[in-house]
Design a protein around this motif. Structure first.
Motif, PDB file in Angstrom:
ATOM      1  N   LEU A 107       0.837  -1.202   0.000  1.00 38.83           N
ATOM      2  CA  LEU A 107       0.000   0.000   0.000  1.00 38.83           C
ATOM      3  C   LEU A 107       0.873   1.254   0.000  1.00 38.83           C
ATOM      4  N   GLY A 108       1.853   1.293   0.901  1.00 44.36           N
ATOM      5  CA  GLY A 108       2.753   2.440   0.957  1.00 44.36           C
ATOM      6  C   GLY A 108       3.578   2.582  -0.307  1.00 44.36           C
ATOM      7  N   TYR A 109       4.087   1.458  -0.813  1.00 48.31           N
ATOM      8  CA  TYR A 109       4.911   1.476  -2.024  1.00 48.31           C
ATOM      9  C   TYR A 109       4.145   2.043  -3.213  1.00 48.31           C
ATOM     10  N   LEU A 110       2.948   1.522  -3.464  1.00 53.19           N
ATOM     11  CA  LEU A 110       2.190   1.950  -4.634  1.00 53.19           C
ATOM     12  C   LEU A 110       1.653   3.371  -4.476  1.00 53.19           C
ATOM     13  N   SER A 111       1.395   3.784  -3.247  1.00 48.54           N
ATOM     14  CA  SER A 111       0.937   5.156  -3.010  1.00 48.54           C
ATOM     15  C   SER A 111       2.042   6.152  -3.345  1.00 48.54           C
ATOM     16  N   TYR A 112       3.245   5.891  -2.858  1.00 50.02           N
ATOM     17  CA  TYR A 112       4.369   6.774  -3.173  1.00 50.02           C
ATOM     18  C   TYR A 112       4.771   6.654  -4.638  1.00 50.02           C
ATOM     19  N   ASP A 113       4.595   5.460  -5.211  1.00 51.35           N
ATOM     20  CA  ASP A 113       4.904   5.276  -6.628  1.00 51.35           C
ATOM     21  C   ASP A 113       3.968   6.114  -7.495  1.00 51.35           C
ATOM     22  N   ALA A 114       2.728   6.294  -7.037  1.00 56.82           N
ATOM     23  CA  ALA A 114       1.788   7.139  -7.767  1.00 56.82           C
ATOM     24  C   ALA A 114       2.247   8.596  -7.770  1.00 56.82           C
ATOM     25  N   ILE A 115       2.869   9.025  -6.670  1.00 57.48           N
ATOM     26  CA  ILE A 115       3.415  10.385  -6.601  1.00 57.48           C
ATOM     27  C   ILE A 115       4.578  10.518  -7.574  1.00 57.48           C
ATOM     28  N   VAL A 116       5.396   9.468  -7.667  1.00 59.50           N
ATOM     29  CA  VAL A 116       6.506   9.469  -8.633  1.00 59.50           C
ATOM     30  C   VAL A 116       5.960   9.619 -10.046  1.00 59.50           C
ATOM     31  N   TRP A 117       4.882   8.881 -10.353  1.00 58.04           N
ATOM     32  CA  TRP A 117       4.266   8.966 -11.676  1.00 58.04           C
ATOM     33  C   TRP A 117       3.749  10.379 -11.942  1.00 58.04           C
ATOM     34  N   ALA A 118       3.041  10.952 -10.983  1.00 58.87           N
ATOM     35  CA  ALA A 118       2.469  12.290 -11.159  1.00 58.87           C
ATOM     36  C   ALA A 118       3.557  13.327 -11.406  1.00 58.87           C
ATOM     37  N   ASN A 119       4.681  13.169 -10.730  1.00 57.36           N
ATOM     38  CA  ASN A 119       5.799  14.091 -10.933  1.00 57.36           C
ATOM     39  C   ASN A 119       6.443  13.882 -12.304  1.00 57.36           C
ATOM     40  N   THR A 120       6.535  12.633 -12.730  1.00 59.85           N
ATOM     41  CA  THR A 120       7.173  12.328 -14.016  1.00 59.85           C
ATOM     42  C   THR A 120       6.372  12.891 -15.183  1.00 59.85           C
ATOM     43  N   VAL A 121       5.036  12.812 -15.103  1.00 59.92           N
ATOM     44  CA  VAL A 121       4.197  13.318 -16.204  1.00 59.92           C
ATOM     45  C   VAL A 121       3.893  14.808 -16.030  1.00 59.92           C
ATOM     46  N   ARG A 122       4.512  15.449 -15.050  1.00 58.88           N
ATOM     47  CA  ARG A 122       4.378  16.888 -14.807  1.00 58.88           C
ATOM     48  C   ARG A 122       2.995  17.294 -14.305  1.00 58.88           C
ATOM     49  N   PHE A 123       2.249  16.328 -13.738  1.00 59.15           N
ATOM     50  CA  PHE A 123       0.971  16.688 -13.142  1.00 59.15           C
ATOM     51  C   PHE A 123       1.202  17.462 -11.848  1.00 59.15           C
ATOM     52  N   ILE A 124       2.251  17.085 -11.127  1.00 60.54           N
ATOM     53  CA  ILE A 124       2.730  17.864  -9.989  1.00 60.54           C
ATOM     54  C   ILE A 124       4.218  18.126 -10.219  1.00 60.54           C
ATOM     55  N   THR A 125       4.741  19.077  -9.491  1.00 60.80           N
ATOM     56  CA  THR A 125       6.157  19.416  -9.648  1.00 60.80           C
ATOM     57  C   THR A 125       6.857  19.300  -8.301  1.00 60.80           C
ATOM     58  N   LEU A 126       7.806  18.396  -8.230  1.00 57.49           N
ATOM     59  CA  LEU A 126       8.594  18.208  -7.016  1.00 57.49           C
ATOM     60  C   LEU A 126      10.031  18.647  -7.269  1.00 57.49           C
ATOM     61  N   LYS A 127      10.646  19.162  -6.236  1.00 55.01           N
ATOM     62  CA  LYS A 127      12.066  19.475  -6.340  1.00 55.01           C
ATOM     63  C   LYS A 127      12.834  18.160  -6.504  1.00 55.01           C
ATOM     64  N   PRO A 128      13.957  18.180  -7.214  1.00 60.27           N
ATOM     65  CA  PRO A 128      14.725  16.941  -7.428  1.00 60.27           C
ATOM     66  C   PRO A 128      15.034  16.191  -6.135  1.00 60.27           C
ATOM     67  N   ALA A 129      15.382  16.921  -5.087  1.00 59.31           N
ATOM     68  CA  ALA A 129      15.701  16.273  -3.816  1.00 59.31           C
ATOM     69  C   ALA A 129      14.457  15.615  -3.219  1.00 59.31           C
ATOM     70  N   THR A 130      13.303  16.292  -3.345  1.00 58.68           N
ATOM     71  CA  THR A 130      12.052  15.734  -2.828  1.00 58.68           C
ATOM     72  C   THR A 130      11.643  14.502  -3.627  1.00 58.68           C
ATOM     73  N   ALA A 131      11.786  14.582  -4.942  1.00 62.53           N
ATOM     74  CA  ALA A 131      11.446  13.450  -5.806  1.00 62.53           C
ATOM     75  C   ALA A 131      12.305  12.235  -5.454  1.00 62.53           C
ATOM     76  N   GLN A 132      13.563  12.484  -5.157  1.00 66.28           N
ATOM     77  CA  GLN A 132      14.461  11.391  -4.781  1.00 66.28           C
ATOM     78  C   GLN A 132      14.040  10.766  -3.452  1.00 66.28           C
ATOM     79  N   LYS A 133      13.621  11.604  -2.509  1.00 63.30           N
ATOM     80  CA  LYS A 133      13.148  11.090  -1.215  1.00 63.30           C
ATOM     81  C   LYS A 133      11.879  10.251  -1.382  1.00 63.30           C
ATOM     82  N   VAL A 134      10.975  10.708  -2.250  1.00 64.60           N
ATOM     83  CA  VAL A 134       9.734   9.973  -2.495  1.00 64.60           C
ATOM     84  C   VAL A 134      10.046   8.608  -3.097  1.00 64.60           C
TER      85      VAL A 134
END
Length: 245
Positions: A107-134
């Motif tokens: 559950l935790g893995y796929l939830s955070y993986d969804a955030i990775v996806w959203a950042n990759t497709v530019r739906f949200i914008t994360l700082k590189p350091a934040t994206a790495q932490k996610v």
């Protein structure tokens, strides 16, 4: 010529393949097998100096990984339901706890993986350091889920082995007939086979998040082969499940 084409198109194997492709899980496993093979092959080409040729395989790997993240967007809810059902179930406490842990880990893995996806497709914008932490947090949850799954397999295999031994030691009168005992033994063997298969998958998959967290030093070639093997095993299971209906 048309007769040959009809025989090919209407072949039972083609129909069975379409059944598997008609399921989300079936498509995911095919995408995953291709993704990890591309990861391995790109590494192989780069290691031999064919960097330009490796570009297309790296692109295929990246696009399939992104597509799979999209396919799994609703999956965390399934894991939450499975965890709640396990919490309400009765049975071996160790198996119950490890099942809950496994489902919460995924559950935790796929939830955070969804955030990775959203950042990759530019739906949200994360700082590189934040994206790495996610990404690292997603890998931690993935690793935890696999470790719980391994523990669950060990406990379940032990219980099934004990139950099978007890059944073999019982006389016909104690169980109500030899046929009933044999039927239960066959059912146990099916469960043991599935448990061994999942244990094998987890043993190989374990190294992928571990490498992502820097806990082990494995190259993309090894990780690609590991991921390809587990994808094929899971695809075989899905093939059998879909085409047995």
């Amino acid at each position: 010529m048309s007769s040959v084409a009809s025989q090919v198109i209407l072949h039972p194997t083609v129909g069975q393949s379409l059944k598997v492709l008609g399921t989300t899980l079936g498509r995911d496993k095919i995408y995953r097998a291709t993704q990890y093979f591309a990861r391995f092959f790109a590494w192989l080409l780069i290691s031999r100096g064919y960097k330009l040729e490796a570009t297309r395989w790296n692109a295929l790997k990246s696009h399939l990984a992104l597509a799979r993240k999209l396919l799994r967007l609703g999956k965390p809810l399934e894991n939450l339901q499975a965890a709640l059902r396990a919490a309400q179930a009765t049975g071996d406490l160790k198996e119950q706890v490890t099942t809950i842990g496994r489902q919460l880990g995924y559950l935790g893995y796929l939830s955070y993986d969804a955030i990775v996806w959203a950042n990759t497709v530019r739906f949200i914008t994360l700082k590189p350091a934040t994206a790495q932490k996610v990404t690292k947090t997603a890998n931690r949850f993935w690793l935890a889920g696999i470790l719980f799954s391994l523990a669950h397999a060990v406990f379940k295999a032990g219980r099934l082995t004990k139950e099978a031994t007890q059944l073999r030691q019982l006389g016909e009168k104690d169980l109500g007939g030899e046929n009933a005992r044999d039927a239960r033994l066959r059912a146990i063997e099916v469960l043991r086979s599935g448990t061994r298969r999942q244990f094998l998958i987890d043993i190989f998959d374990l190294w992928i998040p571990a490498a992502g967290l820097g806990l082990v030093d494995l190259n993309d070639g090894v990780l690609g082969i590991f991921g390809f093997i587990t994808s094929v095993i899971a695809l075989q299971t899905q093939w059998a499940a879909v085409n047995s209906k």
